[in-house]
Structure formats: structure tokens, C-alpha cells
Design a protein around this motif. Sequence first.
Motif, PDB file in Angstrom:
ATOM      1  N   ARG A 135       0.818  -1.214   0.000  1.00 30.21           N
ATOM      2  CA  ARG A 135       0.000   0.000   0.000  1.00 30.21           C
ATOM      3  C   ARG A 135       0.853   1.266   0.000  1.00 30.21           C
ATOM      4  O   ARG A 135       1.969   1.265   0.518  1.00 30.21           O
ATOM      5  N   SER A 136       0.317   2.299  -0.581  1.00 29.33           N
ATOM      6  CA  SER A 136       1.021   3.578  -0.643  1.00 29.33           C
ATOM      7  C   SER A 136       1.244   4.110   0.771  1.00 29.33           C
ATOM      8  O   SER A 136       0.317   4.180   1.574  1.00 29.33           O
ATOM      9  N   VAL A 176      -0.350   0.174 -10.359  1.00 27.76           N
ATOM     10  CA  VAL A 176      -0.587   1.548 -10.795  1.00 27.76           C
ATOM     11  C   VAL A 176       0.405   1.905 -11.903  1.00 27.76           C
ATOM     12  O   VAL A 176       1.488   1.325 -11.987  1.00 27.76           O
ATOM     13  N   VAL A 182      -2.377   8.725  -6.228  1.00 28.73           N
ATOM     14  CA  VAL A 182      -2.781   7.715  -5.250  1.00 28.73           C
ATOM     15  C   VAL A 182      -2.992   8.367  -3.888  1.00 28.73           C
ATOM     16  O   VAL A 182      -2.405   9.401  -3.582  1.00 28.73           O
ATOM     17  N   ASP A 186      -3.687   3.283  -0.514  1.00 25.54           N
ATOM     18  CA  ASP A 186      -4.129   2.623  -1.742  1.00 25.54           C
ATOM     19  C   ASP A 186      -3.217   1.446  -2.071  1.00 25.54           C
ATOM     20  O   ASP A 186      -1.990   1.525  -1.894  1.00 25.54           O
ATOM     21  N   ILE A 188      -0.955  -0.498  -4.373  1.00 28.76           N
ATOM     22  CA  ILE A 188      -0.203  -0.069  -5.557  1.00 28.76           C
ATOM     23  C   ILE A 188       0.602  -1.209  -6.191  1.00 28.76           C
ATOM     24  O   ILE A 188       1.050  -1.095  -7.335  1.00 28.76           O
TER      25      ILE A 188
END
Length: 220
Positions: A135-136, A176, A182, A186, A188
Motif C-alpha cells: 500500500r502507498s 498503478v 494515489v 491505496d 499499488i
Amino acid sequence: MQPGQTLYRIGQSYGVDARYLARINGIEDPRLLQVGKRLFIPGGSHRKTVSSPAASTPPPKSRAKTSSVASRTPSPASTTKSRTKSKTPSMQVSSASKGTFDWPLRGDLLKKFGQKSSGPSKGLEIAGRRGQEIRSAGAGRVIYSDDKIRGYGNLIILKHEGNLFTVYGYNEQNLVKSGAAVRKGDAIARVGVPPGGGAPRLYFEVRRGKQAVDPLFYLP
């Protein structure tokens, strides 16, 4: 960037394809580069002088200090002498601290920042399950999503406010594309293994400008 310099010449000096330089720095038209723009150079470990077509003699010392836009570790002197335009990001960076970013993956730390193996690590290596979501760490924009930088497999680079960047490597799959915006948290990418093999893990790096810093300072 200095007058007369091009992405092609910078790429030749650092051994990086000019098209990748344009992509990871968010440059849509290399012909419209602004003088004084700073570039992120993948793999750049020291300053190099980039020649320009108009340069028939070696540049004066004062110019040499400002032409090395690809330096990973700018000296305090060059930072102090930088123009007002370049001081703004450093002022923003000073507000970044513990908790600026979230953990992109929860797992055991297999390698810490600065830990030596073949060379000092510039980031963290976090254990995970193959295919697990990454995740971001913060809201930002994807400036690179590809597998063309040797040694990292599928790699993602996000640009955040305050002249901060986060790097996510060894991915089995990137979710992504370059240019995407983003949010923090999120999904990714998915956890993969290093190109040389080994247990599934994430390579995670935080950069302040061009300099790698200890991610633990920014994580909760």
C-alpha cells in the motif's frame, strides 16, 4: 539543469536512458526543460559534470557547484547557496517527521537502513507473503512504474509533498501506472521476490530530494 544541457547528455554522463529520465521525473516534453530544474537520477552515487554544446572550456568552480543536479548527497554549502526557488522544498521538508508515512507492508524487517551486505542498504526490506498487497505510504503521484532499473524488479516511485519520494521494489506486480494519483493506503503493488531470488519481501526507500534517508524516521 544548466543552459545548453539536455536529458540525452545527462543520461550519457550517468549511464541512464534519457527516456527513463523523462518518465521518472514527470517530463512530458524534454525540449521544454527549465534551467535550474532538479532531476532524480536512478543509481547516481556521486556528482558528475555534464557538458553542454556551448561549453568549449571547463566550467568555472561556481558553475560546477550548481550543475550537479543529480547529486545524491548535496553538500551543506551548495544547499545554503541555492536560489530562493530551491529553498522552498527544504523548508517544507523540515515539517516532515514521525508518522508522515504509513507502513506500506506489515512484516518482519529483514534488512534495516544502512545495514551492510554487498553494500550499505539505502532502505528497508520487509518480509511478506508472495502476492500480498503493498500500500502507498502516503498520498502522491506515480512518477515511475516499470522494471527497467536493474536490481529492483518491478519498481514504483511516488512523489509526495515536501520534496519527499517513496520507492517500492521487488514487486511481483505493479498495480498503478506512471502519472496516476494515489491516496495514502491505496494498493499499488503485490509482494514479489528480489531478482536474485530469496524469500518474498518489499524493498522500501524514502528519499528527501535526491538523498536516501532512514524510513523509520517517517514511519509511525
